[in-house]
Enzyme design. Structure first.
Site, PDB file in Angstrom:
ATOM      1  N   LYS A  88       0.839  -1.198   0.000  1.00 53.64           N
ATOM      2  CA  LYS A  88       0.000   0.000   0.000  1.00 53.64           C
ATOM      3  C   LYS A  88       0.872   1.246   0.000  1.00 53.64           C
ATOM      4  O   LYS A  88       1.747   1.407   0.872  1.00 53.64           O
ATOM      5  CB  LYS A  88      -0.846   0.033   1.260  1.00 53.64           C
ATOM      6  CG  LYS A  88      -2.270  -0.429   1.083  1.00 53.64           C
ATOM      7  CD  LYS A  88      -2.994  -0.205   2.392  1.00 53.64           C
ATOM      8  CE  LYS A  88      -4.474  -0.337   2.223  1.00 53.64           C
ATOM      9  NZ  LYS A  88      -5.174  -0.122   3.506  1.00 53.64           N
ATOM     10  N   LEU A  89       0.616   2.092  -0.964  1.00 57.15           N
ATOM     11  CA  LEU A  89       1.371   3.334  -1.110  1.00 57.15           C
ATOM     12  C   LEU A  89       0.383   4.497  -1.185  1.00 57.15           C
ATOM     13  O   LEU A  89      -0.723   4.334  -1.706  1.00 57.15           O
ATOM     14  CB  LEU A  89       2.202   3.286  -2.403  1.00 57.15           C
ATOM     15  CG  LEU A  89       3.225   2.156  -2.433  1.00 57.15           C
ATOM     16  CD1 LEU A  89       3.555   1.749  -3.849  1.00 57.15           C
ATOM     17  CD2 LEU A  89       4.481   2.585  -1.683  1.00 57.15           C
TER      18      LEU A  89
END
Ligand code: E4P
Length: 220
Positions: A88-89
């Site tokens: 997750k960015l």
């Protein structure tokens, strides 16, 4: 439509996998903090539940990172822990760039904290495997979200992007149904949202009513 559980609690996830045929899990720093475990311990335990499956588990990089190189370095380390991990960015310039760099290395990403169709489009352009518009947060601020999801689905379909759309921060069953009607690929929601979604008070009223008739009827 796929159902992901938004949680880092092993008991909840195990129940969802066994009873609800969950398709994946999303975690975030709040979920991990609630688990009471160190970050790496929590995500390793979750990974253990998914061994031998290809179901994705989203794990988030340190939110203090503002440079894409730091995001990539941590993402590579996390991705090495489990083949199920999707990184997750954040939907920032650095996050988008990290998506593209990780793509070249075969590491999957989930663009999180997306609040607009423009952010979702950029996530798709940069090669994100997943993009997560947070509808619950927007609705808390009185913003509409049905149109947002319809726009993101239309953009994805117009250009045949491979990105899967995760409707996130889902607070109730109506939002799950709206996401399905709009054509989103996935919803991610908390344990209680699914428990309520799969239930209805009339089902229990009906069961009690039918049980009474059953008790008044010989079996043979
Ligand atoms: C999604 O991936 C996020 O973890 C989640 O939906 C964030 O929302 P919340 O923590 O406010 O529920």
């Amino acid at each position: 439509m796929k159902f992901f559980l938004d949680s880092a609690l092993v008991d909840e996830i195990a129940h969802g996998l066994e009873m609800w045929n969950l398709d994946g899990v999303t975690t975030n720093p709040r979920h991990v903090q609630v688990s009471g475990k160190p970050f790496l311990t929590a995500i390793r335990e979750i990974a253990g539940l998914f061994q031998g499956t290809d179901k994705p588990i989203s794990v988030e990089v340190n939110p203090h990172h503002s440079d894409h190189r730091d995001m990539v370095t941590e993402a590579v380390k996390l991705a090495a822990i489990s083949p199920n991990f999707v990184i997750k960015l954040p939907a920032t310039e650095a996050g988008f760039k990290a998506v593209a760099v990780l793509k070249e290395q075969g590491i999957r990403s989930n663009l999180t904290l997306a609040f607009s169709a423009g952010q979702a489009l950029q996530a798709m352009r940069m090669g994100a495997d997943f993009v997560s518009p947070f509808i619950g947060w927007k609705e808390s601020n009185g913003e509409e979200t049905r149109g947002l999801i319809e726009d993101i689905v239309a953009i994805r379909d117009n250009y045949c992007f491979a990105t899967e759309i995760i409707v996130a921060a889902v607070r109730n069953g109506r939002q799950v149904v709206d996401a399905a009607v709009a054509g989103a690929d996935i919803v991610t929601a908390g344990f209680d949202v699914y428990r309520d979604l799969f239930d209805h008070p009339y089902t229990h009223v009906g069961l009690a009513r039918f049980a009474a008739f059953w008790d008044q009827t010989p079996y043979e």
